[in-house]
Scaffold this motif. Structure first.
Motif, mmCIF file in Angstrom:
data_model
loop_
_atom_site.group_PDB
_atom_site.id
_atom_site.type_symbol
_atom_site.label_atom_id
_atom_site.label_comp_id
_atom_site.label_asym_id
_atom_site.label_seq_id
_atom_site.Cartn_x
_atom_site.Cartn_y
_atom_site.Cartn_z
ATOM 1 N N MET A 100 1.051 -1.088 -0.097
ATOM 2 C CA MET A 100 0.061 0.026 0.082
ATOM 3 C C MET A 100 0.906 1.089 0.141
ATOM 4 O O MET A 100 0.591 2.324 -0.593
ATOM 5 N N LEU A 160 2.297 1.619 -3.699
ATOM 6 C CA LEU A 160 1.067 2.115 -4.660
ATOM 7 C C LEU A 160 1.193 3.721 -4.324
ATOM 8 O O LEU A 160 0.855 4.625 -5.474
ATOM 9 N N ALA A 189 -3.740 5.501 -1.804
ATOM 10 C CA ALA A 189 -3.778 4.866 -2.871
ATOM 11 C C ALA A 189 -4.620 5.480 -4.209
ATOM 12 O O ALA A 189 -5.691 5.891 -3.875
#
Length: 335
Positions: free
Chosen positions: A230, A233, A269
């Motif tokens: 995460m 990203l 994200a």
């Protein structure tokens, strides 16, 4: 207010399988015209079959429906009807996936579907300025050699194709299986994307990023299981083309309340909203936004971020992205 804003905002869709926009009415019409036998007598029987246990149960019906597409005009009709839907839903730019192997395995040559697709795209651009890019997706349940042969067969049409993708059965077919064909596509100047982290684990997302070196990830909803992923990203601004109604229909989540899209958005994200295979999953792009709003009570800021993420994640030139971002702000200010 939000419901109306969803309808009037300029939007883009980056995760749409054109074969998955085949409505039952057109499927039956084309099957009858082309002498294709389907295990259904009526449109209602087709719709009743749209109950899926998992991705594979959907794919079985998806490939069955695609068999009704035979002539250049069939592919034109398929693309044209989706682009008209874009106009109705204020989708100003779309990046549409198509599966050549689904058709070439049936003896349908590239020139047949490509000419049909491009005729519809050119007509929509001429009539109302519709913007549409094509993404050629490889079927991951087939071999990489088959994908390489498909890329070679596509050579005469690469000027009409923006990117390559990777779809079909995810489990047991990791991204690393297609390293050579993605490298070849990049050498040919194509953008890249891949389905990962829908049914497959977060490791498939890592493989897509580090081995295939994709520009964005399709689905990626299991990213949230890996905190380091995460962070990656968010830091690298990797777009995740999330498909909420699809994820529910295919039992990735039991219900929309369990969906991870808003948690991923809150964690930075770059997620955005798409319809995937709208004929099969119960809604086109606006219906996906409306369902998210019904479930999560989207704020104007939430909606703005999701829509802007979709433009940032597109393969449009920067100047066009900036134009549409300003249009989004203008529409929101007016509401």
């Amino acid at each position: 207010m939000i419901n109306n804003l969803i309808k009037v905002l300029p939007k883009t869709e980056l995760h749409l399988h054109i074969e998955g926009s085949l409505e039952p009415e057109l499927m039956m019409e084309l099957a009858t015209k082309n002498g294709i036998s389907l295990p259904y007598e009526t449109v209602d029987e087709v719709r009743q079959a749209y109950q899926f246990d998992n991705l594979q149960s959907f794919l079985d019906l998806y490939y069955l429906g695609a068999a009704s597409l035979v002539t250049e005009d069939d592919f034109y009709q398929l693309m044209w009807r989706y682009l008209v839907r874009c106009k109705e839903q204020n989708i100003v730019h779309c990046e549409v996936m198509f599966d050549p192997q689904t058709h070439t395995q049936r003896g349908i040559e590239f020139e047949v579907f490509m000419e049909g697709f491009v005729r519809a795209i050119d007509q929509a651009k001429s009539e109302w300025g519709q913007s549409c890019y094509l993404i050629m997706s490889f079927l991951r349940h087939l071999s990489e050699q088959h994908a390489l042969e498909t890329l070679a067969a596509a050579q005469p049409y690469l000027s009409q194709i923006t990117a390559v993708g990777l779809d079909s059965s995810e489990l047991g077919n990791p991204p690393e299986k297609f390293a050579r064909v993605f490298a070849a596509a990049k050498r040919a100047g194509l953008k890249t994307t891949a389905h990962a982290g829908e049914e497959g684990p977060p490791d498939y997302i890592w493989q897509a990023l580090d081995i295939l070196e994709v520009d964005r990830i399709d689905h990626g909803v299991r990213s949230i299981e890996d905190s380091i992923l995460m962070q990656r990203l968010a830091e690298d601004k990797i777009t995740l083309t999330v498909c909420p109604l699809s994820n529910i229909k295919l039992c990735v989540f039991d219900d929309m309340q369990q969906h991870t899209i808003m948690d991923m958005l809150r964690q930075g994200a770059r997620v955005m909203v798409n319809s995937d295979d709208p004929s099969y999953f119960g809604g086109y792009l606006n219906e996906n936004y409306l369902q998210l709003h019904e479930t999560f009570d989207l704020s104007v800021d939430d909606l703005s971020l999701l829509v802007k993420n979709s433009f940032h994640g597109s393969f449009l030139p920067d100047s066009e992205i900036q134009h549409w971002l300003s249009q989004v702000d203008q529409v929101i200010d007016n509401h």
